[in-house]
Scaffold this motif. Sequence first.
Motif, PDB file in Angstrom:
ATOM      1  N   TYR A   1       0.835  -1.193   0.000  1.00 45.19           N
ATOM      2  CA  TYR A   1       0.000   0.000   0.000  1.00 45.19           C
ATOM      3  C   TYR A   1       0.875   1.251   0.000  1.00 45.19           C
ATOM      4  O   TYR A   1       1.915   1.297   0.667  1.00 45.19           O
ATOM      5  CB  TYR A   1      -0.914   0.026   1.221  1.00 45.19           C
ATOM      6  CG  TYR A   1      -1.905  -1.108   1.260  1.00 45.19           C
ATOM      7  CD1 TYR A   1      -3.178  -0.965   0.736  1.00 45.19           C
ATOM      8  CD2 TYR A   1      -1.550  -2.341   1.814  1.00 45.19           C
ATOM      9  CE1 TYR A   1      -4.089  -2.018   0.763  1.00 45.19           C
ATOM     10  CE2 TYR A   1      -2.457  -3.395   1.846  1.00 45.19           C
ATOM     11  CZ  TYR A   1      -3.717  -3.222   1.325  1.00 45.19           C
ATOM     12  OH  TYR A   1      -4.610  -4.259   1.349  1.00 45.19           O
ATOM     13  N   GLN A   2       0.425   2.260  -0.739  1.00 50.44           N
ATOM     14  CA  GLN A   2       1.124   3.533  -0.812  1.00 50.44           C
ATOM     15  C   GLN A   2       0.222   4.636  -0.272  1.00 50.44           C
ATOM     16  O   GLN A   2      -0.975   4.676  -0.573  1.00 50.44           O
ATOM     17  CB  GLN A   2       1.511   3.846  -2.264  1.00 50.44           C
ATOM     18  CG  GLN A   2       2.268   5.156  -2.438  1.00 50.44           C
ATOM     19  CD  GLN A   2       2.674   5.394  -3.877  1.00 50.44           C
ATOM     20  OE1 GLN A   2       2.236   4.666  -4.776  1.00 50.44           O
ATOM     21  NE2 GLN A   2       3.506   6.389  -4.113  1.00 50.44           N
ATOM     22  N   LEU A   3       0.800   5.523   0.519  1.00 50.79           N
ATOM     23  CA  LEU A   3       0.038   6.637   1.075  1.00 50.79           C
ATOM     24  C   LEU A   3      -0.098   7.731   0.020  1.00 50.79           C
ATOM     25  O   LEU A   3       0.894   8.303  -0.433  1.00 50.79           O
ATOM     26  CB  LEU A   3       0.743   7.182   2.320  1.00 50.79           C
ATOM     27  CG  LEU A   3      -0.011   8.240   3.120  1.00 50.79           C
ATOM     28  CD1 LEU A   3      -1.304   7.661   3.698  1.00 50.79           C
ATOM     29  CD2 LEU A   3       0.868   8.808   4.224  1.00 50.79           C
ATOM     30  N   ILE A   4      -1.330   8.000  -0.370  1.00 47.24           N
ATOM     31  CA  ILE A   4      -1.616   9.023  -1.375  1.00 47.24           C
ATOM     32  C   ILE A   4      -2.708   9.938  -0.832  1.00 47.24           C
ATOM     33  O   ILE A   4      -3.817   9.479  -0.537  1.00 47.24           O
ATOM     34  CB  ILE A   4      -2.070   8.390  -2.709  1.00 47.24           C
ATOM     35  CG1 ILE A   4      -0.954   7.489  -3.269  1.00 47.24           C
ATOM     36  CG2 ILE A   4      -2.456   9.465  -3.714  1.00 47.24           C
ATOM     37  CD1 ILE A   4      -1.345   6.750  -4.528  1.00 47.24           C
ATOM     38  N   GLU A   5      -2.355  11.200  -0.654  1.00 49.39           N
ATOM     39  CA  GLU A   5      -3.292  12.207  -0.149  1.00 49.39           C
ATOM     40  C   GLU A   5      -3.975  11.758   1.130  1.00 49.39           C
ATOM     41  O   GLU A   5      -5.188  11.865   1.306  1.00 49.39           O
ATOM     42  CB  GLU A   5      -4.327  12.561  -1.222  1.00 49.39           C
ATOM     43  CG  GLU A   5      -3.715  13.207  -2.462  1.00 49.39           C
ATOM     44  CD  GLU A   5      -4.752  13.600  -3.494  1.00 49.39           C
ATOM     45  OE1 GLU A   5      -5.943  13.268  -3.295  1.00 49.39           O
ATOM     46  OE2 GLU A   5      -4.372  14.241  -4.479  1.00 49.39           O
ATOM     47  N   GLY A   6      -3.165  11.195   2.044  1.00 51.09           N
ATOM     48  CA  GLY A   6      -3.648  10.860   3.366  1.00 51.09           C
ATOM     49  C   GLY A   6      -4.346   9.527   3.494  1.00 51.09           C
ATOM     50  O   GLY A   6      -4.799   9.174   4.589  1.00 51.09           O
ATOM     51  N   GLN A   7      -4.419   8.742   2.401  1.00 58.93           N
ATOM     52  CA  GLN A   7      -5.061   7.430   2.457  1.00 58.93           C
ATOM     53  C   GLN A   7      -4.193   6.404   1.732  1.00 58.93           C
ATOM     54  O   GLN A   7      -3.479   6.740   0.790  1.00 58.93           O
ATOM     55  CB  GLN A   7      -6.452   7.473   1.813  1.00 58.93           C
ATOM     56  CG  GLN A   7      -7.449   8.329   2.569  1.00 58.93           C
ATOM     57  CD  GLN A   7      -8.847   8.225   1.986  1.00 58.93           C
ATOM     58  OE1 GLN A   7      -9.020   7.929   0.809  1.00 58.93           O
ATOM     59  NE2 GLN A   7      -9.848   8.473   2.811  1.00 58.93           N
ATOM     60  N   TYR A   8      -4.305   5.141   2.177  1.00 62.21           N
ATOM     61  CA  TYR A   8      -3.529   4.085   1.536  1.00 62.21           C
ATOM     62  C   TYR A   8      -4.279   3.518   0.339  1.00 62.21           C
ATOM     63  O   TYR A   8      -5.471   3.229   0.417  1.00 62.21           O
ATOM     64  CB  TYR A   8      -3.221   2.964   2.533  1.00 62.21           C
ATOM     65  CG  TYR A   8      -2.133   3.340   3.500  1.00 62.21           C
ATOM     66  CD1 TYR A   8      -0.816   3.491   3.071  1.00 62.21           C
ATOM     67  CD2 TYR A   8      -2.417   3.575   4.841  1.00 62.21           C
ATOM     68  CE1 TYR A   8       0.187   3.859   3.942  1.00 62.21           C
ATOM     69  CE2 TYR A   8      -1.421   3.938   5.726  1.00 62.21           C
ATOM     70  CZ  TYR A   8      -0.121   4.082   5.270  1.00 62.21           C
ATOM     71  OH  TYR A   8       0.870   4.448   6.136  1.00 62.21           O
ATOM     72  N   GLU A   9      -3.531   3.382  -0.732  1.00 55.89           N
ATOM     73  CA  GLU A   9      -4.058   2.751  -1.939  1.00 55.89           C
ATOM     74  C   GLU A   9      -3.206   1.526  -2.254  1.00 55.89           C
ATOM     75  O   GLU A   9      -1.979   1.587  -2.243  1.00 55.89           O
ATOM     76  CB  GLU A   9      -4.040   3.726  -3.119  1.00 55.89           C
ATOM     77  CG  GLU A   9      -4.975   4.910  -2.927  1.00 55.89           C
ATOM     78  CD  GLU A   9      -5.065   5.794  -4.167  1.00 55.89           C
ATOM     79  OE1 GLU A   9      -4.537   5.371  -5.235  1.00 55.89           O
ATOM     80  OE2 GLU A   9      -5.643   6.880  -4.078  1.00 55.89           O
TER      81      GLU A   9
END
Length: 221
Positions: free
Chosen positions: A164-172
């Motif tokens: 998972y990668q943190l993108i704009e405060g959420q994990y994707e």
Amino acid sequence: MTTTSTTEQPQVRAEPIVTLRGVSWQTYQALMHDVGDNRAWRIAYDQGILEIRMPLPKHEEPKRLLESFIEVVVDELGIELRSLGALTLEREDLTRAVEPDTCFYIQNESRVRGQDKINLPDDPPPDLVVESDYKNSSINKFKLYAELGVPELWRYRQNRLEVYQLIEGQYEKTQQSPTFSFLPIAEIPGLIEQSKTMGQRAVVRLFRQRIREILANQSSD
């Protein structure tokens, strides 16, 4: 040590997890101070909820192999790494804390090199954390790690490795590691399974050979 009057009795579940509610930040800190670092259990704390869990050997083995695999990658790349295991990550201003199964400073290794203590948010969070097959958690660890600003999270569960990668405060969820884009993520669970018959170090040697092949192919392109 005093406790708040709203603290509930521990709720012991099928998994080796105890959850306490209504625990103040001051009580949490006093507990951590009293028990010290020489303990087998790990914690997560989220605004009054304290979770204590005892890792099982079946969860520890995949974590240790993942540590070895990451060490192989940085060695073959010739870059530095600071591996800090179940480092206690705390933010008093957020009243949140967590201990991952293991964590690594890679991009920010030079910023924390040699430090005796990591102090968030003055210091950066680890570049990569690993959680191994946790279940029945009362705490949303994705939200917790996101609040702490951890950019990359690996979760190994049910013989699958999820990245998972943190993108704009959420994990994707992603198919590739943001840190090591060439890493054959899909192959790693199979190697962990092979270790049960081949042995851990034999599998690590196989993984090193695979990484060398990948890097050699990249350099020849």
